[in-house]
Design a protein around this motif. Structure first.
Motif, PDB file in Angstrom:
ATOM      1  N   GLN A  71      -3.962   0.171  11.537  1.00  0.00           N
ATOM      2  CA  GLN A  71      -3.545   1.436  11.720  1.00  0.00           C
ATOM      3  C   GLN A  71      -2.131   1.516  12.146  1.00  0.00           C
ATOM      4  N   ARG A  72      -1.857   0.896  13.141  1.00  0.00           N
ATOM      5  CA  ARG A  72      -0.470   1.024  13.686  1.00  0.00           C
ATOM      6  C   ARG A  72       0.726   0.682  12.675  1.00  0.00           C
ATOM      7  N   SER A  73       0.521  -0.593  12.075  1.00  0.00           N
ATOM      8  CA  SER A  73       1.593  -1.122  11.146  1.00  0.00           C
ATOM      9  C   SER A  73       1.596  -0.111   9.943  1.00  0.00           C
ATOM     10  N   LEU A  74       0.624   0.581   9.652  1.00  0.00           N
ATOM     11  CA  LEU A  74       0.353   1.410   8.298  1.00  0.00           C
ATOM     12  C   LEU A  74       1.088   2.764   8.737  1.00  0.00           C
ATOM     13  N   ALA A  75       0.888   3.277   9.925  1.00  0.00           N
ATOM     14  CA  ALA A  75       1.584   4.486  10.419  1.00  0.00           C
ATOM     15  C   ALA A  75       3.100   4.299  10.476  1.00  0.00           C
ATOM     16  N   ARG A  76       3.552   2.962  10.920  1.00  0.00           N
ATOM     17  CA  ARG A  76       4.984   2.728  11.018  1.00  0.00           C
ATOM     18  C   ARG A  76       5.674   2.498   9.500  1.00  0.00           C
ATOM     19  N   LEU A  77       4.680   2.020   8.631  1.00  0.00           N
ATOM     20  CA  LEU A  77       5.438   2.104   7.407  1.00  0.00           C
ATOM     21  C   LEU A  77       5.311   3.208   6.799  1.00  0.00           C
ATOM     22  N   LEU A  78       4.566   4.358   6.992  1.00  0.00           N
ATOM     23  CA  LEU A  78       4.404   5.460   6.258  1.00  0.00           C
ATOM     24  C   LEU A  78       5.491   6.304   6.904  1.00  0.00           C
ATOM     25  N   ASN A  79       5.569   6.265   8.035  1.00  0.00           N
ATOM     26  CA  ASN A  79       6.588   7.149   8.737  1.00  0.00           C
ATOM     27  C   ASN A  79       8.260   6.545   8.364  1.00  0.00           C
ATOM     28  N   ALA A  80       8.349   5.297   7.930  1.00  0.00           N
ATOM     29  CA  ALA A  80       9.399   4.690   7.407  1.00  0.00           C
ATOM     30  C   ALA A  80       9.775   5.115   6.124  1.00  0.00           C
ATOM     31  N   SER A  81       8.731   5.830   5.453  1.00  0.00           N
ATOM     32  CA  SER A  81       8.779   6.359   4.035  1.00  0.00           C
ATOM     33  C   SER A  81       8.580   5.271   2.891  1.00  0.00           C
ATOM     34  N   PHE A  82       7.866   4.156   3.326  1.00  0.00           N
ATOM     35  CA  PHE A  82       7.378   3.173   2.401  1.00  0.00           C
ATOM     36  C   PHE A  82       5.958   3.717   1.660  1.00  0.00           C
ATOM     37  N   GLU A  83       5.996   3.375   0.483  1.00  0.00           N
ATOM     38  CA  GLU A  83       4.737   3.913  -0.458  1.00  0.00           C
ATOM     39  C   GLU A  83       3.896   2.340  -0.225  1.00  0.00           C
ATOM     40  N   VAL A  84       2.548   2.424   0.295  1.00  0.00           N
ATOM     41  CA  VAL A  84       1.736   1.231   0.428  1.00  0.00           C
ATOM     42  C   VAL A  84       0.503   1.491  -0.238  1.00  0.00           C
ATOM     43  N   PHE A  85       0.412   0.371  -0.983  1.00  0.00           N
ATOM     44  CA  PHE A  85      -0.878   0.304  -1.789  1.00  0.00           C
ATOM     45  C   PHE A  85      -1.621  -1.001  -1.587  1.00  0.00           C
ATOM     46  N   LYS A  86      -3.059  -0.958  -1.382  1.00  0.00           N
ATOM     47  CA  LYS A  86      -3.864  -1.750  -1.216  1.00  0.00           C
ATOM     48  C   LYS A  86      -4.628  -2.330  -2.557  1.00  0.00           C
ATOM     49  N   VAL A  87      -4.792  -3.644  -2.525  1.00  0.00           N
ATOM     50  CA  VAL A  87      -5.546  -4.166  -3.852  1.00  0.00           C
ATOM     51  C   VAL A  87      -6.506  -5.188  -3.029  1.00  0.00           C
ATOM     52  N   PRO A  88      -7.374  -5.729  -3.866  1.00  0.00           N
ATOM     53  CA  PRO A  88      -8.243  -6.801  -3.137  1.00  0.00           C
ATOM     54  C   PRO A  88      -7.445  -8.079  -2.727  1.00  0.00           C
ATOM     55  N   PRO A  89      -7.672  -8.644  -1.740  1.00  0.00           N
ATOM     56  CA  PRO A  89      -6.977  -9.841  -1.228  1.00  0.00           C
ATOM     57  C   PRO A  89      -7.209 -10.944  -2.165  1.00  0.00           C
ATOM     58  N   ARG A  90      -6.230 -11.780  -2.301  1.00  0.00           N
ATOM     59  CA  ARG A  90      -6.204 -13.021  -3.189  1.00  0.00           C
ATOM     60  C   ARG A  90      -6.302 -12.545  -4.740  1.00  0.00           C
ATOM     61  N   THR A  91      -5.715 -11.372  -4.827  1.00  0.00           N
ATOM     62  CA  THR A  91      -5.242 -11.150  -6.295  1.00  0.00           C
ATOM     63  C   THR A  91      -4.184 -11.537  -6.695  1.00  0.00           C
TER      64      THR A  91
END
Length: 158
Positions: A71-91
């Motif tokens: 959550q903390r890392s995601l909040a920092r990335l979102l606040n820095a205007s990154f678009e963050v996407f999740k996919v299944p690990p090992r894709t």
């Protein structure tokens, strides 16, 4: 627009942002521009995630694909205007570049994993809460309140 993918040594999507072996940076056509290695940084503590964020920003990365993130890392990335996407690990990376995988947008810090060290405290200065420990005999007790500095982001959209 540049895309970065958190990867394992086998060139698959890493299971977690902070534990990725490297970040592959691609241009709009899907050509690999560079690889940002994450070797040796895991021992440094939570601060290495801020270094990764800074390096990605310096390379012009605007989108980031990963398996999981706290959550903390995601909040920092979102606040820095990154678009963050999740996919299944090992894709496989090629599946992402070909559009064969559904990218789940992460738009709120609450979509990240809760900090596992929340109860015990990390001790690296990342702001996670620390466990109250009885002072040693003869030692002066120091009152500290650890404040995460993380503001709840509700309804945040890019």
């Amino acid at each position: 627009m540049t895309l970065a993918i958190a990867v394992t040594p086998r060139h698959e999507v890493a299971g977690h942002f902070g534990k990725a072996a490297a970040f592959h940076v691609f241009d709009e056509q899907g050509l690999l521009l560079l690889e940002l290695s994450n070797e040796g940084r895991r021992e440094v503590g939570c601060k290495h995630k801020k270094v990764i964020q800074r390096q990605l920003k310096e390379q012009g990365v605007s989108k980031l694909v990963l398996g999981n993130i706290g959550q903390r890392s995601l909040a920092r990335l979102l606040n820095a205007s990154f678009e963050v996407f999740k996919v299944p690990p090992r894709t496989a990376i090629c599946q992402i570049l070909q559009g064969d995988v559904v990218l789940e947008p992460l738009v709120s810090a609450e979509q990240g994993r809760p900090c596992k060290r929340e109860k015990g405290g990390c001790g690296c200065g990342c702001g996670s809460k620390k466990k109250d420990v009885a002072p040693k005999i003869g030692a002066m007790a120091k009152a500290t309140d650890s404040i995460s500095g993380l503001t709840k982001i509700e309804g945040f959209r890019l």
